[in-house]
Design a protein around this motif. Structure first.
Motif, PDB file in Angstrom:
ATOM      1  N   LEU A  91      18.788  65.232  61.088  1.00 46.86           N
ATOM      2  CA  LEU A  91      17.756  64.331  60.565  1.00 46.86           C
ATOM      3  C   LEU A  91      18.118  62.912  60.973  1.00 46.86           C
ATOM      4  CD1 LEU A  91      15.315  63.704  58.675  1.00 46.86           C
ATOM      5  CD2 LEU A  91      16.954  63.636  56.781  1.00 46.86           C
ATOM      6  N   SER A 101      18.375  54.235  58.089  1.00 49.10           N
ATOM      7  CA  SER A 101      19.164  53.030  57.822  1.00 49.10           C
ATOM      8  C   SER A 101      20.379  52.943  58.745  1.00 49.10           C
ATOM      9  CB  SER A 101      19.563  52.935  56.344  1.00 49.10           C
ATOM     10  OG  SER A 101      20.256  54.086  55.942  1.00 49.10           O
ATOM     11  N   THR A 102      21.027  54.062  58.981  1.00 48.62           N
ATOM     12  CA  THR A 102      22.179  53.990  59.897  1.00 48.62           C
ATOM     13  C   THR A 102      21.744  54.129  61.357  1.00 48.62           C
ATOM     14  OG1 THR A 102      22.528  56.377  59.775  1.00 48.62           O
ATOM     15  CG2 THR A 102      23.726  55.043  58.176  1.00 48.62           C
ATOM     16  N   ASN A 148      18.582  59.270  60.395  1.00 46.33           N
ATOM     17  CA  ASN A 148      18.744  58.400  59.238  1.00 46.33           C
ATOM     18  C   ASN A 148      18.249  57.010  59.610  1.00 46.33           C
ATOM     19  OD1 ASN A 148      19.911  56.462  57.415  1.00 46.33           O
ATOM     20  ND2 ASN A 148      21.166  58.156  56.614  1.00 46.33           N
ATOM     21  N   ILE A 203      22.027  62.717  61.486  1.00 46.12           N
ATOM     22  CA  ILE A 203      23.031  63.361  60.637  1.00 46.12           C
ATOM     23  C   ILE A 203      22.674  64.839  60.490  1.00 46.12           C
ATOM     24  CG2 ILE A 203      23.915  61.403  59.282  1.00 46.12           C
ATOM     25  CD1 ILE A 203      21.728  62.242  57.182  1.00 46.12           C
TER      26      ILE A 203
HETATM   27  C1  LIG Z   1      21.295  57.466  55.429  1.00 48.23           C
HETATM   28  O1  LIG Z   1      22.579  56.918  55.434  1.00 48.23           O
HETATM   29  C2  LIG Z   1      22.883  56.143  54.299  1.00 48.23           C
HETATM   30  C3  LIG Z   1      24.212  55.464  54.524  1.00 48.23           C
HETATM   31  O2  LIG Z   1      25.189  56.377  54.932  1.00 48.23           O
HETATM   32  C4  LIG Z   1      22.871  57.042  53.083  1.00 48.23           C
HETATM   33  O3  LIG Z   1      23.152  56.290  51.921  1.00 48.23           O
HETATM   34  C5  LIG Z   1      21.543  57.707  52.972  1.00 48.23           C
HETATM   35  O4  LIG Z   1      21.529  58.631  51.913  1.00 48.23           O
HETATM   36  C6  LIG Z   1      21.152  58.404  54.269  1.00 48.23           C
HETATM   37  N1  LIG Z   1      19.811  58.856  54.159  1.00 48.23           N
HETATM   38  C7  LIG Z   1      19.492  60.135  54.320  1.00 48.23           C
HETATM   39  C8  LIG Z   1      18.033  60.445  54.220  1.00 48.23           C
HETATM   40  O5  LIG Z   1      20.327  61.009  54.511  1.00 48.23           O
END
Ligand SMILES: *[C@@H]1O[C@H](CO)[C@@H](O)[C@H](O)[C@H]1NC(C)=O
Ligand SMILES: *[C@@H]1O[C@H](CO)[C@@H](O)[C@H](O)[C@H]1NC(C)=O
Ligand SMILES: *[C@@H]1O[C@H](CO)[C@@H](O)[C@H](O)[C@H]1NC(C)=O
Ligand SMILES: *[C@@H]1O[C@H](CO)[C@@H](O)[C@H](O)[C@H]1NC(C)=O
Ligand SMILES: *[C@@H]1O[C@H](CO)[C@@H](O)[C@H](O)[C@H]1NC(C)=O
Ligand SMILES: *[C@@H]1O[C@H](CO)[C@@H](O)[C@H](O)[C@H]1NC(C)=O
Length: 544
Positions: A399, A403-404, A401, A408
């Protein structure tokens, strides 16, 4: 019944007359036949007389063994008004069988074995009022068979084996519209139509339209993949051709309606050749087993591709497939690595001229220790998922992510092993994946409640590709085979599964790619060991 009785009466009167009367004039009567003033009857004859006395206007050849009517057989008998060929051994009536019979009104060909009547069999019979083909073996009649029969009043088709299928659709329509009285005709088949009246079958228009895949061009280039791209109204295909150590670019010729050579990017052991358009430039990524991977750019002045960038291949050991995509406005591509020693690698487009960085740079390394085969990016509810298939484990889903800005690991697709290709498609808004397995069962799975569930298994014999594609609202799946024919399956909107539709032959198929141009639709198939093939998707009217 009434018509038949009346016709029999005609014949009866004729026979009585013949039996009673002797020919009063000294006419030349064909041997084996009985002539009277205006009628001639041959019983048990094996042939039709070639000529008859001029004043004869009715000819009967009954209970004989006449086996065929050849063109123009009655041409020397223009005065005939009645022709009766009952109880012979006729099996066919061919074009222009009755040419020259410009005064014929009654034509009876009953109790024969006719199964074939060609389109122009009754050509020229403009004065014909009564026609009977009763008690033969007719299954189908060709469209417009009765076109010339302007004067037809009565038609008898009883006692045949009419098939109530698309081929006879025209006949059903004709029966509805004709002014002639027609005996009731019943369907002899198919089984669900048996016993129904052909005269009043409702056949909705469109039901008799099907499609086909017709060989259009064969290209003597062995290829791993075929990537179609368009640039300035022209269509190109980029073929990864490992055996000729090149990435062959071909251009669609709008006049000849086929692909012709355009350019040839030479390399070493080219395994991938993928195009994309970025800021109005065509770039092609060329992956190789040896000698690194490179990006070429189309140079409009030179009208050819020139090297643009050599990409870093740090962790790439054995590139297998490539996927180019855009996420949130940025361009990426993924090289899928099929070696345990390598890693599938995500590249991102960077455009920083001040730092001398314009091109693709490695961005994320994925999936260590697996022999990956193919990747597919799917967007569901604004989220990007990357499905990565592998020979050494079940497909995994990453997926993105937001924000990063990295992929992942999210989940996997259990119970499917040894997947060699993964392709996403949508039917009626629902998301499906087509997973090819080399030997065993390839799978169609569907995204339901945030996970994939199996819809259908397709036995595979040497499949490297299971490619979905859609033409004119018809959804197809092409299941390639190294050992047999490629099977094209068609989506059935009622059962919501695919049904086998057609076989096509391509030697060791590796990809099927849609080409739509000049209002025509094609499927381009690469072949690793034979000729690459182009098939045209055509519509076929099943009604004759
Ligand atoms: C994306 O990464 C951030 C920081 O590691 C994390 O807090 C967040 O849960 C992640 N979002 C998803 C949808 O996995
Ligand atoms: C018709 O022909 C068959 C043999 O071909 C014969 O047995 C039969 O008697 C014939 N019928 C008539 C009415 O001539
Ligand atoms: C049937 O007859 C009507 C009235 O004479 C005529 O208008 C029509 O064209 C005829 N239909 C056919 C199929 O000949
Ligand atoms: C491309 O060029 C190379 C080198 O000139 C040649 O060996 C190869 O056959 C060519 N490939 C095709 C398909 O023309
Ligand atoms: C991938 O390549 C980079 C750059 O060479 C390197 O630093 C890194 O260790 C490699 N990763 C793996 C897992 O080999
Ligand atoms: C950018 O790269 C090219 C080729 O590598 C080099 O010739 C040029 O000097 C570089 N320019 C800058 C600003 O670094």
């Amino acid at each position: 019944m009434a018509h038949a009785a009346r016709w029999s009466a005609v014949v009866f009167v004729l026979l009585c007359f013949l039996g009673a009367a002797e020919s009063r004039r000294n006419v030349k009567c064909p041997s084996g036949c009985t002539c009277s003033k205006e009628t001639l009857i041959c019983v048990g004859a094996s042939q039709i007389p070639r000529t008859i006395p001029t004043e004869i206007n009715s000819l009967s050849v009954v209970n004989g063994s006449v086996a065929e009517i050849t063109e123009g057989m009655f041409a020397l008998m223009p005065s005939l008004q009645l022709l009766l060929l009952n109880s012979n051994s006729l099996t066919a009536i061919k074009d222009d069988a009755f040419s020259g019979l410009s005064h014929l009104e009654y034509l009876f060909i009953e109790r024969n074995k006719i199964d074939t009547i060609t389109k122009n069999a009754f050509r020229g019979l403009r004065t014909l009022t009564h026609l009977s083909l009763a008690n033969n073996k007719i299954r189908f009649l060709p469209r417009d068979l009765f076109f010339d029969l302007d004067s037809l009043l009565e038609l008898d088709l009883r006692g045949n084996s009419f098939q109530c299928t698309c081929e006879n659709k025209w006949l059903m329509m004709w029966l509805k519209n004709t002014n002639a009285s027609v005996s009731d005709v019943f369907c002899a088949g198919p089984s669900d139509m048996k016993g129904k009246r052909l005269n009043d079958l409702p056949i909705p228009p469109g039901e008799c339209i099907s499609t086909d895949f017709v060989r259009h061009q064969s290209i003597p280039i062995q290829s791993m993949s075929a990537d179609i791209f368009s640039f300035k109204e022209d269509i190109f295909v980029a073929l990864a051709a490992p055996n000729s150590n090149s990435c062959v670019i071909m251009e669609w010729d709008h006049i000849e309606m086929n692909f012709r050579k355009f350019d040839n990017i030479t390399g070493k052991s080219v395994v991938g050749c993928k195009s994309f358009l970025i800021e109005n430039h065509v770039l092609i990524i060329v992956t190789q087993l040896f000698g690194g991977s490179h990006i070429y750019k189309f140079d409009e002045q030179q009208n050819k591709f020139t090297k643009f960038q050599t990409i870093e291949v740090f962790n790439i050991s054995k590139p297998n497939d490539m996927e180019v995509f855009q996420m949130d406005g940025n361009w990426y591509f993924l090289i899928v690595d099929s070696s345990k020693a390598g890693m599938s690698t995500l590249y991102k487009w960077t455009d920083l001229p001040d730092r001398n960085e314009t091109g693709f740079y490695s961005y994320q390394f994925l999936h260590e220790w697996f022999r990956d085969t193919d990747a597919e990016i799917v967007e569901v509810d604004g989220k990007f998922y990357l499905v990565l298939a592998s020979r050494s484990q079940s497909p995994v889903i990453y997926l993105w992510n937001k924000s990063t800005l990295k992929f992942i690991l999210h989940s996997d697709i259990p119970n499917v092993d040894d997947v060699v290709s993964v392709k996403a498609f949508r039917v009626e808004g629902e998301l499906f994946l087509a997973l090819a397995c080399y030997i065993g069962d390839s799978k169609v799975i569907k995204w339901v409640n945030k996970q994939f569930t199996e819809v259908q298994a397709l036995p595979s014999r040497g499949a490297m590709i299971l490619q979905p594609f859609t033409f004119a609202d018809r959804h197809y799946l092409a299941l390639g085979s190294d050992y047999s024919f490629t099977q094209i399956h068609l989506w059935d909107t009622e059962t919501k599964t695919f049904h086998k539709f057609k076989d096509i032959y391509v030697q060791s198929p590796r990809s099927f790619t849609v080409v739509t141009t000049d209002r025509r639709s094609f499927i381009f198939s690469s072949s690793l060991k034979g000729k690459s093939m182009v098939f045209e998707h055509v519509f076929v009217d099943l009604s004759l």
